[in-house]
Design an enzyme around this catalytic site. Structure first.
Site, short mmCIF file in Angstrom:
data_model
loop_
_atom_site.label_atom_id
_atom_site.label_comp_id
_atom_site.label_asym_id
_atom_site.label_seq_id
_atom_site.Cartn_x
_atom_site.Cartn_y
_atom_site.Cartn_z
N LYS A 80 0.85 -1.19 0.00
CA LYS A 80 0.00 0.00 0.00
C LYS A 80 0.89 1.24 0.00
CE LYS A 80 -3.84 1.95 2.74
NZ LYS A 80 -4.67 1.75 3.95
N SER A 155 -9.73 1.64 3.19
CA SER A 155 -8.87 2.44 2.33
C SER A 155 -7.86 1.62 1.52
CB SER A 155 -8.12 3.45 3.18
OG SER A 155 -7.21 2.81 4.05
N SER A 179 -9.78 -0.86 7.28
CA SER A 179 -9.20 -0.59 5.96
C SER A 179 -8.47 -1.77 5.30
CB SER A 179 -8.25 0.60 6.03
OG SER A 179 -8.98 1.80 6.06
#
Lengths: 493, 96
Positions: A80, A155, A179
């Site tokens: 990420k 997210s 997330s």
């Protein structure tokens, strides 16, 4: 060769070990696939094909010299874009960090390198990890591989979509209020949020420091166990890092046969739960009962207050953490500031997107003079009550079982109201407030073909038990073997 | 929904060093008003005698051995600086 991209770490490490494939071949396959697919998925903010290939060649050389480092050696793993990798971009999907290049490795990055993983790409997410759909990315939303008109969740939406679309074998996400787990559920992959303190946060772009944890997103529970084993453990660079013995999570999967006592928190099965998700989770409950597990209802009475508590504490911590972005030492600097103070205002107003600004303002408000006691301090006290609910439930049961998300993947642009989006996290945020480990595993599909996730919540630092419990379910079901139609078509093309 | 009565958006934005456009101002007032109305229900919880939780697993007095280690070289530390001069971050004039 396209089938390679849907194999697990376990399968691929076996093929690498026999010499059937090389890491360079494997990595080239992922590079080619991502180049052809990712314009439509947008799971990646960027990738460095030359760097990935050089890592793969180094892995092959180690293996040839008899110095392979274990199951992750030579496996492409995506990160990420909130996790630092030396010499690579670190944008947090924000204009604020559009040109930032990491001067050092996050601890999880260093540990994956140590395990021989090929670090592959910078994965799209909501700006500064604030969101539940990846629509808050300053570089454009990611799409759900099961239906490109829908969101992958957030997210860590890029981290989930990359695995689901066959653009990475495994990825890392970060989870502050769901997330990792919510996008895993919406994309039909496995997502694990470890106990707070098990995985170092050093080198993670901070959102809410008392809630953030890094964790793996994978095709299978066994792969999640392998990844967790590589990244977990004490780190002196993170003062909240916990000193504990790290077991061999993968070996433990088979050593913990159960049966378990499983609690169903009644507050997680009420109004707002999509009936198809409710039915799929009921099937999972029936499965565990058939395995001899004792399943019983429990109550977490402060659940209705989790969302409000979370949005006070998370935004307060975010407003403090994001104060460092002032246009001075790094990050976006406004070109037309009159003086030093004007530089702060203009740089921040130009660099942050709307959701980040909303949360900074909310966080600043709940911490401001006259409101601190009424909001922030009260929320911290309610947090104590929320945590006690879980610990009390664990006097009667070993684990909790819930849906991961109340709804399946929704359409891009469908939820424009912030509060409606915040409600997507109602089943995941309590876990962060209490600091517990939890995993989302695929447990079915809606009639429209959208993945459904089952959440299992464990006891602090008992990830080995949690993974074993999830593994029992996964072995008896084939959800993780299904592939999005889009990805299958893309493979044959 | 209406905006929250107590939220002075201009004041709070100023504290956060943010300048809002007129459009952002109108939108945030309504959206944050909705969120604050939702949050008001926390006042119903009885928190008498309850200690606040800052971290789920409080770890206190974390000590490290005082051993010198190399830090980031100056060039690496300044690599992301928007402006620099003589190994320092350059900023607009602060004092006339």
């Amino acid at each position: 060769m396209s089938e390679l991209v849907f194999q697990t770490i376990t399968e691929l490490s076996g093929r690498l070990a026999t010499g059937e494939i090389s890491s360079a071949e494997l990595t080239r396959t992922f590079i080619a696939r991502t180049k052809s697919l990712d314009q439509r998925v947008h799971a990646f903010n960027s990738f460095d094909a030359g760097d990935a290939l050089a890592q793969a060649v180094a892995s092959d050389e180690r293996r040839a010299a008899g110095q392979s480092r274990g199951p992750l050696d030579g496996i492409p793993v995506g990160l990420k874009d909130v996790i630092a990798v030396t010499g690579q971009p670190l944008t947090a999907s924000s204009r604020m960090l559009a040109n930032f290049v990491s001067p050092y490795d996050a601890t999880v990055t260093a540990r994956l390198k140590q395990a021989g993983a090929v670090l592959w790409g910078r994965l799209n997410c909501d700006e500064f990890a604030m969101g539940s759909s990846t629509e808050n990315s300053a570089f454009g939303p990611a799409a759900n591989p099961w239906d490109l008109a829908r969101v992958p969740g957030g997210s860590s939406g890029g981290s989930a979509a990359a695995v689901a679309a066959g653009e990475a074998v495994a990825t890392l996400g970060s989870d502050t209020g769901g997330s990792i787990r919510q996008p895993a559920a919406l994309c039909g992959v496995v997502g694990l949020k470890p106990t707070y303190g098990l995985v170092s946060r050093y080198g993670l772009v901070a959102f809410a420091s008392s809630l953030d944890q890094i964790g793996p997103m994978t095709r299978t529970v066994e792969d999640a166990a392998i990844m967790l084993g590589a990244i977990a453990g004490h780190d002196e660079n993170d003062s909240t890092s916990y000193r504990s013995q790290i077991p061999d999570y993968r070996a433990e999967l088979k050593r913990r046969p159960g049966p378990w006592r499983i609690g169903l928190p009644r507050e997680y099965f009420g109004e707002g739960l999509d009936p198809e998700i409710g039915a799929a989770v009921e099937q999972a409950v029936a499965f565990y009962r058939a395995q001899g597990c004792e399943v019983k209802p429990v109550s977490l009475p402060h659940t209705p207050y989790c969302l409000d508590t979370y949005y006070i504490i998370a935004t307060a911590e975010a407003s403090s953490n994001l104060a460092r972005f002032d246009g001075v030492r790094y990050g976006h600097r406004s070109k037309d500031a009159k003086d030093a103070v004007d530089l702060y205002f203009k740089s921040r107003s130009e660099g942050f997107g709307p959701e980040v600004k909303r949360r900074i303002i909310l966080g600043t408000y709940v911490l401001s003079s006259g409101y601190y006691d009424a909001f922030y301090l009260r929320a911290q006290k309610v947090r104590t009550l929320i945590r006690r609910d879980f610990l009390k439930a664990y006097e009667e049961v070993d684990a909790l079982l819930t849906p991961t998300s109340p709804v399946p993947a929704f359409k891009l642009g469908e939820k424009s109201d912030p509060l409606a989006l915040y409600l997507c996290d109602i089943y995941t945020i309590g876990v962060n407030l209490a600091g517990l480990p939890a995993i989302s595993v695929p447990c079915g599909f809606t009639r429209a073909g959208l993945p459904i996730g089952l959440q299992l919540i464990g006891q602090p630092f008992q990830e080995a038990d949690l993974l074993a419990l999830a593994h029992v379910y996964e072995r008896a079901h084939d959800w993780c073997r299904r592939r999005p139609a889009f990805a299958a078509v893309a493979s044959s093309g | 929904m209406s905006s929250a009565p107590d939220l002075n958006l201009d004041h709070v934005a100023h504290l956060a060093r943010l300048t809002l456009t007129a459009e952002e101002r109108a939108q945030f007032a309504q959206q944050l008003g909705d969120v604050l109305h939702h949050i008001e229900q926390l006042s119903k919880v009885d928190v008498t005698g309850i200690e606040p939780t800052a971290h789920a697993f409080p770890i206190v007095n974390v000590w490290a051995e005082d051993i010198p280690r190399p830090g980031l070289p100056v060039e690496a530390a300044l690599r992301n600086a928007p402006a620099q001069r003589d190994h320092m971050v350059a900023v607009p004039k602060v004092v006339d």
